[in-house]
Design a protein around this motif. Sequence first.
Motif, short mmCIF file in Angstrom:
data_model
loop_
_atom_site.label_atom_id
_atom_site.label_comp_id
_atom_site.label_asym_id
_atom_site.label_seq_id
_atom_site.Cartn_x
_atom_site.Cartn_y
_atom_site.Cartn_z
N VAL A 54 0.84 -1.20 0.00
CA VAL A 54 0.00 0.00 0.00
C VAL A 54 0.87 1.24 0.00
N LEU A 55 0.63 2.13 -0.96
CA LEU A 55 1.21 3.47 -0.97
C LEU A 55 0.09 4.43 -0.60
N ARG A 56 0.18 5.03 0.60
CA ARG A 56 -0.92 5.83 1.13
C ARG A 56 -0.51 7.27 1.38
N MET A 57 -1.33 8.19 0.88
CA MET A 57 -1.15 9.60 1.16
C MET A 57 -1.84 9.93 2.48
N THR A 58 -1.11 10.59 3.40
CA THR A 58 -1.67 10.96 4.69
C THR A 58 -1.97 12.45 4.78
N GLY A 59 -1.56 13.22 3.75
CA GLY A 59 -1.87 14.64 3.71
C GLY A 59 -3.03 14.92 2.78
N GLN A 60 -3.44 16.17 2.71
CA GLN A 60 -4.54 16.58 1.83
C GLN A 60 -3.99 16.91 0.45
N LYS A 61 -3.45 15.88 -0.23
CA LYS A 61 -2.79 16.10 -1.51
C LYS A 61 -3.01 14.90 -2.42
N SER A 62 -2.75 15.12 -3.71
CA SER A 62 -2.73 14.01 -4.64
C SER A 62 -1.59 13.07 -4.29
N VAL A 63 -1.78 11.78 -4.55
CA VAL A 63 -0.72 10.83 -4.24
C VAL A 63 0.44 11.00 -5.21
N ILE A 64 0.14 11.09 -6.50
CA ILE A 64 1.18 11.16 -7.54
C ILE A 64 0.83 12.26 -8.53
N LYS A 65 1.84 13.00 -8.97
CA LYS A 65 1.70 13.94 -10.08
C LYS A 65 2.69 13.57 -11.17
N VAL A 66 2.19 13.45 -12.41
CA VAL A 66 3.05 13.22 -13.58
C VAL A 66 3.15 14.54 -14.32
N GLU A 67 4.34 15.14 -14.32
CA GLU A 67 4.51 16.43 -14.96
C GLU A 67 4.59 16.30 -16.48
N SER A 68 4.61 17.45 -17.16
CA SER A 68 4.63 17.46 -18.63
C SER A 68 5.75 16.59 -19.16
N ASN A 69 5.40 15.70 -20.08
CA ASN A 69 6.34 14.77 -20.71
C ASN A 69 6.92 13.74 -19.73
N GLY A 70 6.40 13.69 -18.53
CA GLY A 70 6.73 12.57 -17.66
C GLY A 70 5.96 11.33 -18.10
N ASP A 71 6.48 10.15 -17.75
CA ASP A 71 5.90 8.90 -18.23
C ASP A 71 5.95 7.88 -17.09
N LEU A 72 4.77 7.57 -16.54
CA LEU A 72 4.68 6.65 -15.40
C LEU A 72 3.90 5.41 -15.80
N THR A 73 4.46 4.23 -15.46
CA THR A 73 3.73 2.96 -15.57
C THR A 73 3.52 2.41 -14.17
N ILE A 74 2.29 2.02 -13.87
CA ILE A 74 1.96 1.38 -12.59
C ILE A 74 1.69 -0.09 -12.86
N LYS A 75 2.43 -0.97 -12.15
CA LYS A 75 2.21 -2.40 -12.30
C LYS A 75 2.17 -3.03 -10.91
N ASP A 76 1.88 -4.32 -10.86
CA ASP A 76 1.78 -5.01 -9.58
C ASP A 76 2.23 -6.45 -9.75
N SER A 77 3.33 -6.81 -9.12
CA SER A 77 3.88 -8.16 -9.26
C SER A 77 3.39 -9.10 -8.17
#
Length: 306
Positions: A54-77
């Motif tokens: 579990v990746l959990r945000m404890t503040g009043q914020k988005s968990v992840i931000k992908v900035e311009s031209n950033g490239d994120l893949t989320i997977k689960d093994s």
Amino acid sequence: AAETEKEVSTPKDLTDARADSSISEIKLKSDIDINNTLTVTVNRIVTLDLNGFVLRMTGQKSVIKVESNGDLTIKDSNASASHRFTPNSDGLWELDETNGTKTVSGGVITGGVASEEIGDPFYCGGGVYIADGGKLTMTGGNIVGCTATDYGGGVYTTAGKLTMTGGNIVGCTAMSGGGIYCNCDGNKSEMSGTALVRDCRAKEDGGGIWIYGELSMRNHAAIRGCTARHGGGVNVNSSSKLYMSDNAVIEGCKAVADGEGYYAAQGGGIRASNNASLTMSGNASVMNCSAERSNGSPSSYGGGVS
């Protein structure tokens, strides 16, 4: 450069690995709580393997931000892991490993609250915020129990690229786009494989997904059990397009409202605005959806499609 993997078990490990451009894959080795948004910076290409944790945000914020031209893949093994949640009165699923009434299998991103501006005039993207030109690909894992004051409880994208070939967005809430708010601006978003949006809720439009641009649902992609005033499953905005093919399904979704005219419930499964289009082929289906008042009595604007 050769691809490298980094295993992380603390918030510092995670942020250090994210900042190191030589690391192409970050793998969780334990549950991690963060209180600041994890940012995928400009031109950074990285994979986040939830590995059943579990990746959990404890503040009043988005968990992840992908900035311009950033490239994120989320997977689960480690999709066999199990985590428990309890829905609150607003439909938001809250992590409760001891007494939770709902179970999610696999790694989880949770706790995001988009109540602060992070580069947009609105409060958007509780789970993941994708800035102009950013990319998010989900092949596995879960975004659960994230919320936005305005748009995109699970995921928000504007002029970015969203591709789901697997993974789940579950129990998220927003004003519009409870699961996903996708302002594609010419980009095509895709759900394929076993990608699933379920049990998400919007106060206004698009309980599962709000789409401006083009959304393709194919293979076994599904939207289930989502609720909004307009478009319980999907709200297809003006001049936008929704394609459903193969065995894609929108099922058990509801439009719920007590008003009349524009303020009435519209499109339990799908609500298409002016000049929008819906194309269904193969075995694609809209099933067991309804447009109704809060007391359960029928409304008059498209139980399946409005």
